[in-house]
Design an enzyme around this catalytic site. Structure first.
Site, PDB file in Angstrom:
ATOM      1  N   ASP A  34       1.177  -4.220   9.090  1.00  0.00           N
ATOM      2  CA  ASP A  34       0.186  -3.211   8.638  1.00  0.00           C
ATOM      3  C   ASP A  34      -1.351  -4.078   8.657  1.00  0.00           C
ATOM      4  O   ASP A  34      -1.284  -4.983   7.820  1.00  0.00           O
ATOM      5  CB  ASP A  34      -0.033  -2.469   7.308  1.00  0.00           C
ATOM      6  CG  ASP A  34      -0.720  -1.341   7.353  1.00  0.00           C
ATOM      7  OD1 ASP A  34      -2.040  -1.399   7.444  1.00  0.00           O
ATOM      8  OD2 ASP A  34      -0.478  -0.350   6.358  1.00  0.00           O
ATOM      9  N   PHE A  74       0.796  -1.130  -0.042  1.00  0.00           N
ATOM     10  CA  PHE A  74      -0.170   0.076   0.024  1.00  0.00           C
ATOM     11  C   PHE A  74       1.032   1.388  -0.193  1.00  0.00           C
ATOM     12  O   PHE A  74       1.875   1.454   0.655  1.00  0.00           O
ATOM     13  CB  PHE A  74      -0.886   0.204   1.203  1.00  0.00           C
ATOM     14  CG  PHE A  74      -1.856   1.057   1.049  1.00  0.00           C
ATOM     15  CD1 PHE A  74      -2.994   0.902   0.448  1.00  0.00           C
ATOM     16  CD2 PHE A  74      -1.776   2.367   1.569  1.00  0.00           C
ATOM     17  CE1 PHE A  74      -4.133   1.873   0.326  1.00  0.00           C
ATOM     18  CE2 PHE A  74      -2.866   3.280   1.411  1.00  0.00           C
ATOM     19  CZ  PHE A  74      -3.904   2.913   0.839  1.00  0.00           C
ATOM     20  N   ARG A  94     -12.376  -5.249  -7.008  1.00  0.00           N
ATOM     21  CA  ARG A  94     -12.235  -5.749  -5.459  1.00  0.00           C
ATOM     22  C   ARG A  94     -13.674  -5.832  -4.782  1.00  0.00           C
ATOM     23  O   ARG A  94     -14.265  -4.661  -4.848  1.00  0.00           O
ATOM     24  CB  ARG A  94     -11.229  -4.797  -4.717  1.00  0.00           C
ATOM     25  CG  ARG A  94     -10.767  -5.551  -3.673  1.00  0.00           C
ATOM     26  CD  ARG A  94      -9.487  -4.256  -3.073  1.00  0.00           C
ATOM     27  NE  ARG A  94     -10.294  -3.236  -2.703  1.00  0.00           N
ATOM     28  CZ  ARG A  94      -9.396  -2.496  -1.647  1.00  0.00           C
ATOM     29  NH1 ARG A  94      -8.643  -2.821  -1.091  1.00  0.00           N
ATOM     30  NH2 ARG A  94     -10.072  -1.113  -1.306  1.00  0.00           N
TER      31      ARG A  94
HETATM   32  C1  PLP Z   1      -6.287   1.482   3.874  1.00  0.00           C
HETATM   33  C2  PLP Z   1      -4.679   1.664   4.235  1.00  0.00           C
HETATM   34  C3  PLP Z   1      -4.046   2.543   4.576  1.00  0.00           C
HETATM   35  C4  PLP Z   1      -4.498   3.948   4.851  1.00  0.00           C
HETATM   36  O1  PLP Z   1      -3.827   4.940   5.602  1.00  0.00           O
HETATM   37  P1  PLP Z   1      -4.482   6.107   6.094  1.00  0.00           P
HETATM   38  O2  PLP Z   1      -3.455   6.902   6.626  1.00  0.00           O
HETATM   39  O3  PLP Z   1      -5.649   5.896   6.668  1.00  0.00           O
HETATM   40  O4  PLP Z   1      -5.125   6.831   4.912  1.00  0.00           O
HETATM   41  C5  PLP Z   1      -2.696   2.328   5.027  1.00  0.00           C
HETATM   42  N1  PLP Z   1      -2.348   1.159   4.786  1.00  0.00           N
HETATM   43  C6  PLP Z   1      -2.984  -0.110   4.384  1.00  0.00           C
HETATM   44  C7  PLP Z   1      -2.328  -1.282   4.161  1.00  0.00           C
HETATM   45  C8  PLP Z   1      -4.226   0.232   3.994  1.00  0.00           C
HETATM   46  O5  PLP Z   1      -5.126  -0.719   3.107  1.00  0.00           O
END
Ligand code: PLP
Length: 413
Positions: free
Chosen positions: A198, A127, A372
């Site tokens: 994460d 991500f 998705r």
């Molecule tokens: C949705 C998501 C984020 C989002 O981060 P924000 O700081 O809330 O915008 C981060 N990491 C992953 C893997 C995600 O899927």
């Protein structure tokens, strides 16, 4: 699984031990919502709770509510509820800030645990925010720290004594592939590398056991499967063994040992509190807590079983009915390797997704070509899956997705 009828599907829903949870959410009648992995839906309890927080705690009691309504402890109280879902202790999790900010906090913490190491390691296609935060730290370090991205399958081979932190998403946001948390963590530890997980697509979607995997740090979103509302506070986990070793890079006053001493010198609070930074958004905390209170009533094993079944059903129905339209599976077929979503490649994925959204089936599109569909076992039914596949096939058969209006990209996909 082939030749299922709608009656069979409805029987599955009757036998579903989680069926009662759907009534605890607001869901528009004409919508099949398969995007709870991006924005969870609204718990019925949330509006009234927010009304109380706004009118009574804020409107009437004003600043006294930091004490009388215990606003000041919301990050810890809400964090402790999240801890139960991710295999952590109550004093190892805070609800705070955004996932992006929390990634920065834990990456910088890892750099302190291994001050002589210079590599921040992740996988290509992770991500973006996770990787961007690494790149920002590289710049901040004047180039001493470097970001290294390798193919997902090559991660284990890339673990060496230069790596200060390994950051991985437990369930990949596009492919839904789930990593072996305990195995990868053990391999990294052999090289002295702390691991950050994460959990944005794991928390509230499937059982997670950070402490039995000996994870070092974790982060994740409050607005996805936890149903905390748009932009809800995120969370941060730090294993107890690391707390006292970290001097927070984001050394805000609410992470201070005694914020109300108003001392000139920053002294980190003992324990997990040092990972707080500034004043928490209480309205967001209140909404997130409502989402968690519903989630905590559910049995995680039931949740996982249903999520796997919904994914299997989607894949089987697509193979049976939609095989001629050029979709290829982008997620693992084996539910043991998959999070709570399925995804498909299709070269015209964007327009197809817009066309089914226009018919009330809401999933999302991830560039370059992924459709998705997320399953939130608390409120999605087997019939939702059945109807979603039916609409998708219909849109392909009729060709209605070819309408020009579905090709125009919106700001958020
Ligand atoms: C949705 C998501 C984020 C989002 O981060 P924000 O700081 O809330 O915008 C981060 N990491 C992953 C893997 C995600 O899927």
């Amino acid at each position: 699984m082939s030749n299922l009828t709608l009656d069979d599907i409805r029987e599955m829903d009757r036998d579903d031990p989680l069926a009662g949870f759907r009534g605890r959410f607001e869901l528009p009648e004409d919508v099949i919502y398969l995007d709870g992995n991006s924005l969870g839906c609204l718990p019925k309890a949330t509006p009234a709770r927010l009304e109380t927080v706004v009118r009574e705690e804020w409107g009437r009691d004003l600043i006294r509510s930091w004490n009388t309504a215990d606003w000041i402890n919301a990050p810890r109280r809400v964090g402790a509820k999240i801890a139960k879902l991710i295999g952590a202790s109550d004093d190892e999790v805070v609800a705070a800030d955004s996932t992006s900010i929390n990634v920065f906090k834990v990456l910088s913490a890892c750099l302190q645990l291994n001050p002589e190491r210079t590599i921040l390691l992740s996988e290509r296609g992770n991500f973006p925010t996770d990787v961007y935060m690494m790149q920002g730290l590289s710049v901040l370090s004047g180039g001493r720290i470097e970001t290294r991205l390798v193919d997902g399958k090559d991660i284990i081979g890339a673990l060496d004594a230069t790596v200060a932190a390994l950051l991985l998403t437990h369930v990949h946001y596009k492919t839904g592939r789930m990593r072996d948390m305990a195995g990868v963590t053990a391999a990294a530890h052999k090289k002295g590398i702390p691991v950050i997980w994460d959990l944005s697509h794991s928390a509230g979607a499937l059982p997670v056991d950070l402490n039995s995997a000996k994870a070092d740090f974790a982060v994740g979103c409050g607005y996805k499967y936890l149903n905390g509302g748009p932009g809800a506070p995120a969370f941060l986990f730090a294993a107890k063994r690391h707390h006292e070793a970290v001097f927070p890079a984001l050394s805000g006053w609410l992470g201070h040992a005694a914020p109300f001493d108003f001392d000139d010198a920053y002294r980190p609070a003992p324990g997990i509190d040092r990972f707080q930074c500034g004043t928490p958004g209480i309205l967001g905390m209140a909404a997130l807590e409502c989402g968690l209170d519903v989630m905590l009533d559910a049995d995680m094993a039931d949740l996982r079983a249903k999520s796997s079944a919904l994914g299997d059903l989607f894949i089987a129905l697509m193979a049976e009915r939609c095989a001629d339209f050029g979709f290829t599976l982008a997620c693992p077929a084996d539910p043991a390797e998959r999070g709570s979503q399925v995804s498909f490649h299709h070269p015209d994925g964007y327009a197809i997704m817009q066309a089914i959204i226009a018919r009330g089936v809401i999933g999302d599109f991830r560039a370059p070509d992924i459709l998705r569909f997320g399953f939130a076992p608390l409120y999605n039914s087997h019939e939702d899956v059945w109807r979603a596949v039916h609409v998708l096939c219909d849109v392909m058969q009729s060709g209605e997705w070819r309408d020009d209006k579905y090709a125009q990209r919106a700001a958020v996909t």
